[in-house]
Scaffold this active site. Structure first.
Site, mmCIF file in Angstrom:
data_model
loop_
_atom_site.group_PDB
_atom_site.id
_atom_site.type_symbol
_atom_site.label_atom_id
_atom_site.label_comp_id
_atom_site.label_asym_id
_atom_site.label_seq_id
_atom_site.Cartn_x
_atom_site.Cartn_y
_atom_site.Cartn_z
ATOM 1 N N ASN A 222 0.846 -1.184 0.000
ATOM 2 C CA ASN A 222 0.000 0.000 0.000
ATOM 3 C C ASN A 222 0.887 1.242 0.000
ATOM 4 O O ASN A 222 2.105 1.155 0.191
ATOM 5 C CB ASN A 222 -0.901 0.007 1.242
ATOM 6 C CG ASN A 222 -1.900 -1.131 1.239
ATOM 7 O OD1 ASN A 222 -2.614 -1.349 0.259
ATOM 8 N ND2 ASN A 222 -1.952 -1.874 2.336
ATOM 9 N N CYS B 30 -5.144 -7.412 -4.297
ATOM 10 C CA CYS B 30 -5.783 -6.188 -4.805
ATOM 11 C C CYS B 30 -6.274 -6.491 -6.210
ATOM 12 O O CYS B 30 -5.471 -6.767 -7.109
ATOM 13 C CB CYS B 30 -4.808 -5.017 -4.801
ATOM 14 S SG CYS B 30 -5.514 -3.505 -5.494
ATOM 15 N N ASN C 257 -7.793 -4.588 -8.558
ATOM 16 C CA ASN C 257 -7.424 -3.636 -9.608
ATOM 17 C C ASN C 257 -5.942 -3.737 -9.935
ATOM 18 O O ASN C 257 -5.534 -3.583 -11.093
ATOM 19 C CB ASN C 257 -7.789 -2.217 -9.175
ATOM 20 C CG ASN C 257 -9.284 -1.991 -9.151
ATOM 21 O OD1 ASN C 257 -10.009 -2.554 -9.963
ATOM 22 N ND2 ASN C 257 -9.746 -1.182 -8.218
ATOM 23 N N CYS D 138 -11.756 0.010 -5.847
ATOM 24 C CA CYS D 138 -11.133 -1.086 -5.104
ATOM 25 C C CYS D 138 -11.725 -2.381 -5.645
ATOM 26 O O CYS D 138 -12.931 -2.617 -5.516
ATOM 27 C CB CYS D 138 -11.408 -0.937 -3.606
ATOM 28 S SG CYS D 138 -10.849 -2.343 -2.616
ATOM 29 N N THR E 238 -11.224 -5.635 -4.767
ATOM 30 C CA THR E 238 -11.751 -6.555 -3.757
ATOM 31 C C THR E 238 -12.986 -5.971 -3.088
ATOM 32 O O THR E 238 -13.878 -6.702 -2.660
ATOM 33 C CB THR E 238 -10.684 -6.881 -2.694
ATOM 34 O OG1 THR E 238 -10.246 -5.676 -2.063
ATOM 35 C CG2 THR E 238 -9.503 -7.626 -3.307
#
Length: 285
Positions: free
Chosen positions: A78, A87, A89, A225, A227
């Site tokens: 992150n 993640c 995307n 996001c 997820t």
């Protein structure tokens, strides 16, 4: 005198969720640079994602050699330097990066080893990528969290590769007033030590919802996001039985499909290149 680091960092966007990507395979410029850089990967991730001295991205992704049946391994951070198991995307961006930049053509199906296990991505063309996500499951179909305001908030707690507190709301505009509550719930003592992302969604019409996620590591709402889109669609599917759900997030839309008998949802959306960047040694030093 050339003061630039000898590698390019690529910025990509998946529905407005932005990432910095590096080729970290054996023999790459990164493989040699990392030994002398003087920064840990979390430290470098924070620099690369920085809003002023970096690329202003939500995450940092290193693509490494694959093994044991995987085409590639990834190491994901992150923008605060913390790690995340998965993640969605980023998976789409990683797939297009590997396909176009690293020339991993083949059949257009790529297998990534992530912190959440195997993630399979399929290149569809026209910047569209379909990702077979990790298993979606309920940790608790109903969890009640008492907030500092003494109110009790009700969520579904699900895992779609990472944990999400999901709450259905009446109108998407309510998310503005809910941000402080999301910030508190994200690190609620009942969810320690890891906490959870917080995803709100509102039903727009049959087969379509609007959603936004307050993400760990970013500590704010993000434009998209993956997820979180899957988590919202998963809870919506539980209520409506709709097998295909369009999830509109602030940065763009994703299509989430649930296949009967398969616990792994399919998530489809775009992945676009923004540009390449090289660091000046004065900044890195």
């Amino acid at each position: 005198m050339n003061r630039l680091l000898p590698l390019s960092i690529t910025k990509m966007s998946g529905a407005g969720n932005t990432f910095s990507l590096i080729d970290a395979r054996t023999g790459s410029a990164w493989a040699d640079l990392e030994k002398t850089l003087g920064l840990t990967r979390p430290q470098f991730a924070k620099l690369v994602c920085d809003r002023v001295l970096g690329l202003s991205t939500d995450g940092f992704l290193l693509i490494e050699d694959g093994s044991e049946g995987f085409d590639f391994h990834w190491d994901f951070y992150n923008n605060d330097g913390s790690t995340a198991e998965m993640c969605g995307n980023a998976a789409r961006c990683a797939a297009r990066f590997c396909y176009d930049t690293l020339e991993a053509k083949g059949t257009g199906v790529l297998r990534f080893k992530t912190g959440a296990g195997l993630v399979v991505a399929q290149i569809l063309g026209n910047s569209r990528i379909r990702v077979k996500m990790p298993e979606a499951r309920f940790i608790q179909e109903l969890i009640e969290l008492k907030t500092k305001s003494s109110s009790t908030e009700k969520f579904a707690l699900v895992n779609t590769g990472v944990p999400h507190l999901v709450q259905k709301i009446h109108a998407f505009s309510d998310t503005v007033a809910l941000k402080d509550m999301a910030r508190e719930a994200r690190s609620h003592h009942d969810l320690q030590p890891a906490g959870a992302n917080v995803t709100f969604y509102a039903e727009e019409s049959a087969g379509k919802i609007r959603a936004v996620t307050f993400e760990r590591g970013v500590e704010d709402y993000t434009l998209a996001c993956g997820t979180g889109a899957v988590a919202a669609a998963f809870v919506h599917n539980k209520e409506t039985k709709e097998s295909s759900v369009e999830v509109q997030m602030p940065g763009g839309s994703m299509q989430v499909t649930f296949v009967s008998g398969d616990p792994h949802p399919l998530m489809e959306g775009d992945a676009v290149f923004v540009g390449d960047f090289k660091y000046n040694l004065e900044v890195v030093g």
